[in-house]
Structures are given as C-alpha cells and as structure tokens.
Design an enzyme around this catalytic site. Sequence first.
Site, mmCIF file in Angstrom:
data_model
loop_
_atom_site.group_PDB
_atom_site.id
_atom_site.type_symbol
_atom_site.label_atom_id
_atom_site.label_comp_id
_atom_site.label_asym_id
_atom_site.label_seq_id
_atom_site.Cartn_x
_atom_site.Cartn_y
_atom_site.Cartn_z
ATOM 1 N N PHE A 248 -4.949 6.178 8.993
ATOM 2 C CA PHE A 248 -4.344 5.084 8.316
ATOM 3 C C PHE A 248 -3.345 4.067 8.900
ATOM 4 O O PHE A 248 -2.528 4.647 9.642
ATOM 5 C CB PHE A 248 -3.821 5.442 7.038
ATOM 6 C CG PHE A 248 -3.029 4.350 5.969
ATOM 7 C CD1 PHE A 248 -3.716 3.494 5.555
ATOM 8 C CD2 PHE A 248 -1.744 4.842 5.714
ATOM 9 C CE1 PHE A 248 -3.468 2.575 4.583
ATOM 10 C CE2 PHE A 248 -1.158 3.493 4.776
ATOM 11 C CZ PHE A 248 -1.994 2.655 4.438
ATOM 12 N N GLU A 249 -3.627 2.737 9.101
ATOM 13 C CA GLU A 249 -2.594 2.029 9.643
ATOM 14 C C GLU A 249 -2.086 0.984 8.693
ATOM 15 O O GLU A 249 -2.660 0.335 8.102
ATOM 16 C CB GLU A 249 -3.356 1.083 10.838
ATOM 17 C CG GLU A 249 -2.578 -0.037 11.272
ATOM 18 C CD GLU A 249 -1.204 0.086 11.723
ATOM 19 O OE1 GLU A 249 -0.332 -0.121 10.835
ATOM 20 O OE2 GLU A 249 -0.951 0.713 12.806
ATOM 21 N N PRO A 250 -0.818 1.167 7.923
ATOM 22 C CA PRO A 250 -0.302 0.516 6.850
ATOM 23 C C PRO A 250 -0.095 -0.980 6.931
ATOM 24 O O PRO A 250 -0.058 -1.699 6.031
ATOM 25 C CB PRO A 250 1.137 1.168 6.623
ATOM 26 C CG PRO A 250 1.467 1.774 8.023
ATOM 27 C CD PRO A 250 0.158 2.099 8.566
#
Length: 487
Positions: A248-250
């Site tokens: 996950f890359e916010p």
Amino acid sequence: MKHITLAVFCLFSFMGISQSNNITTQLYDTYDNYKESAIGKRRIKRNDIQPLIDKLSTNDKFKVSTVGKSIGGLDLSLISIGSGETNVFLWSQMHGDEPTATQAIFDILNFFDSEDFKKEKEAILANLTVHFLPMLNPDGAELFQRRNLLGIDINRDALRLQSPESQTLKRVRDSLDADFGFNLHDQSTYYNAERTEKPATISYLAPAYNYEKDINETRGNAMKIIVFMNDILQKYAPGQVGRYNDDFEPRAFGDNIQKWGTSTILIESGGFPKDIEKQEIRKLNYTSILSAIYTIAQKSYESIGIEEYEKIPENDRKLFDLKLTGVNYNLKGNTYTIDLGINQIEVDYPDHNSFWYSSRVLDQGDLSTYYGYETLEASDYTIKQAKAHPKTFNTIDEVKGLNFKDILKQGYGFVRMEKTPATVINSPFPVHLIGPKYKVPELKLEPGINPTFFLEKAGVIEYAVINGFLINLSENNINIPNSMIYK
C-alpha cells in the site's frame, strides 16, 4: 433445482467469456483499421492530440469537455461516450514520458467512431458510459519527463493535491463516481517476468487500499478484470506479463481511487523485442483494454476466480539491452572471465521530439541471474581495446566515405577530425568521432563507462561493441543508431 440454476449460471458465464475471446481475436486482427496514424511515435505532445480532440468535439457520438488546465496552461480534456449506468474511467500519461496508452486511447476512440462491430458496441454503449482523460500531464509530455512543471510526481499527490492536474483527476473521478478505473502508464523496458528472460511487456496491479492488503468487492473486481486481460495477452505475448508488488502506498492515486470505491486496474506498458516505439505494445493495449470494457459491459468477469491473480509472475528488473556472457578480459597481466550488462540509454534532443543513444555498462561480474534482449555467449572471445584511426579527416563527407567494416576489423573504433561540426550532437557512423587533441583513454571496464571495444577470437576481430551496440563483422549491415562525439 439449485444445481440446475448453478449449471445454467456457469453456462452463461462461459458463453460470455467465449464471446469476449471472440471479439479479442477480431480486435487484434483488424487493429490497423483503427490505429491513429497521426501519433505514430512516442514523444507526442498536446499539440499532436489537440486536432484529434477537436475533431471528436464536432462528433455527436462523443461529449468532449475541458475539465482543467495544467500548470503550464494546457487543457485537460475529458472525452465520453455511451449512455449506460456503469461508468468506466480511463486516464493516461500522468507521467509525461509514458505515452503508449495515450496513443491506444485514440485508437479505441477511432473504434467507437467506426461503423464496425455494431452488436458489440451497442452492448458496450447501452450498459456503460466510458470516459477518457488522455495526457493528464501535458507539460511533462512537452519535455518528455516524468514529473510536472512543479517538479512533483502526480502519482504521489493524491492526498495533498498540490498540483492542478491532481486536483482535476480527483474532481473528475468523484464527479463520475466511476465504477471501474484504468490507470494507464509505461514502465521501464528493463522489467522482466519473474525468473524468466521474457520482458514484462504489460504489467498489472490491482492496488491495495490499506496496509493490510484486504480484498473487498471493489478490489476483487479489479483482480478479475486483470485475470481476464492476462489470459488475452498470453495469446499474443506468452509469458510476457508481470504483476506489481501490491504494498500500500498512501500517497498514490491508484491506491486511493481503489479506496474511494472505483475498481482500479493499473496497466504498465514495458518492453517488447525490436519495438523501440512501442507500437506492438500499443496494439496490445488497444486489444486488451477494449476486450476488458466489453467484459465489463457483459458482466462476464463476475465468474472469474481471483485466485488466478496471484499466479501472474511478479515484475522483476533483470534485463539488459545487451548481455555478454563469460567474456575474457585482460587486466594487469591476468585474464579474468566476466559477464557484462549493457544498456542503450536514450537521450532527448533539445526539442524532445526524438532521441539518440549514450550507452553505459550497467553491471559486470556474475550476471547469471540476469538476461538480455540480445545475448552473446562470449567465452571464446577476448576484449580488445578500440584504437583511433591514424588519419585525421577534415569533413563529415570524408568520414562518410570510409569502409567502416574494414576499419572496425582493424580495431579502429575512433576516427579523428580536424574539427567536429558544432551543430552535430552525436556521430551518425558506427565509430566515435574525436577532436584533434582527444586522447583515447585506456580501456578499464567498470559500470558507468561507454561500452566501446572489440571481441577477438584466435587473433581475429569478429565483433565490435560501439556505443553499446553489438556489430557482427561477418555481416554486411553494420549500421547502428549512432555513436558518440568526444572533443
């Protein structure tokens, strides 16, 4: 009764997938009828696509609107077609140097404007409304660079929304409340499908929407579409599909658009052998995206198992343009056996409309876990220093008159000129041009140098490597794109 119902459901699902496979073959075979010839090379600009957008704006089939402007004041256009309740949103070139899908979008728009495939198009346009936002980063495209004029990566601006391009993407996604989103990119040509020599011609990702990488219906549907598209591509580029890591890359748009409720499919166009301008990959984009749109309209994707998603090989980055295996290299009186990995690196001309090559040794040593678009088993060969030709030439025409095959066979990789033309950026010949006082350095192999040397076997030079391009001196054609100029 339940068993009969399930059997009927499976039968109809199978029929839907079969119909999609049918249209896929037809789309691939008829592609040239719809390919937009006005944008045939990668370094396209907003000015190249504006006439195409203007033409669509006068066509009643399409709705065209300006939805924003770039930092540099260039229009961001949304092109829509269809009347269905399900909204499908495709955006491309948020990185300015990633244009393959932008080209494919205009091919797809040509398809929708044609009189062909009437039954299939009726099914698509009655069930879907399809929206295209091509070239989200036109300022980056103008300079053929990844980032926008603010110097930021738009794909890492989903939270702060610092740039107007990011704000436009968010606003359009929200206004459409899109059911499906296609996030269209290019990736490095040096990616390969994990543990294989095959390039990752297309790579996919159903981005995670949280750190736990949970799979809800939204993300699951994206995975199903990817499984469907992978099956299509295996027919035309077998083994050449990769899958991105789903950490996950916010800050990323794909992850956030997934989180906001749009089933998001990331598509990255990589490399394909002898396809420098990515036109075969463009065709694969066209075929697979249109097929995916059709399966969304038919809802035939719903029966696909998401477990197949994890079986797609992960992306790896272990490809070179040229790999020499087991070549012999003399250093300080000893002979060593090493592998060499060489990349032919593009350098833009000042107008960013085309490019030349300035190649580099990327790595050396044991490269047994790496691969090459071109590989030479070189254990019978010894590297030999390239020399400067003894004669000094006055004009480009004099150099042009040389028999390059003969001088390369004699070990000359450099040709001296009394004065190299100031307006010429690189050598158009398969030898480097050097100034009258330039001293050719002693060859010391190390990462970062320009790869220029000869391969000798039993005292005879059989191959030249000039500016990272391998030349077989037993062949008649010894042209390479360019060499260097050293003053």
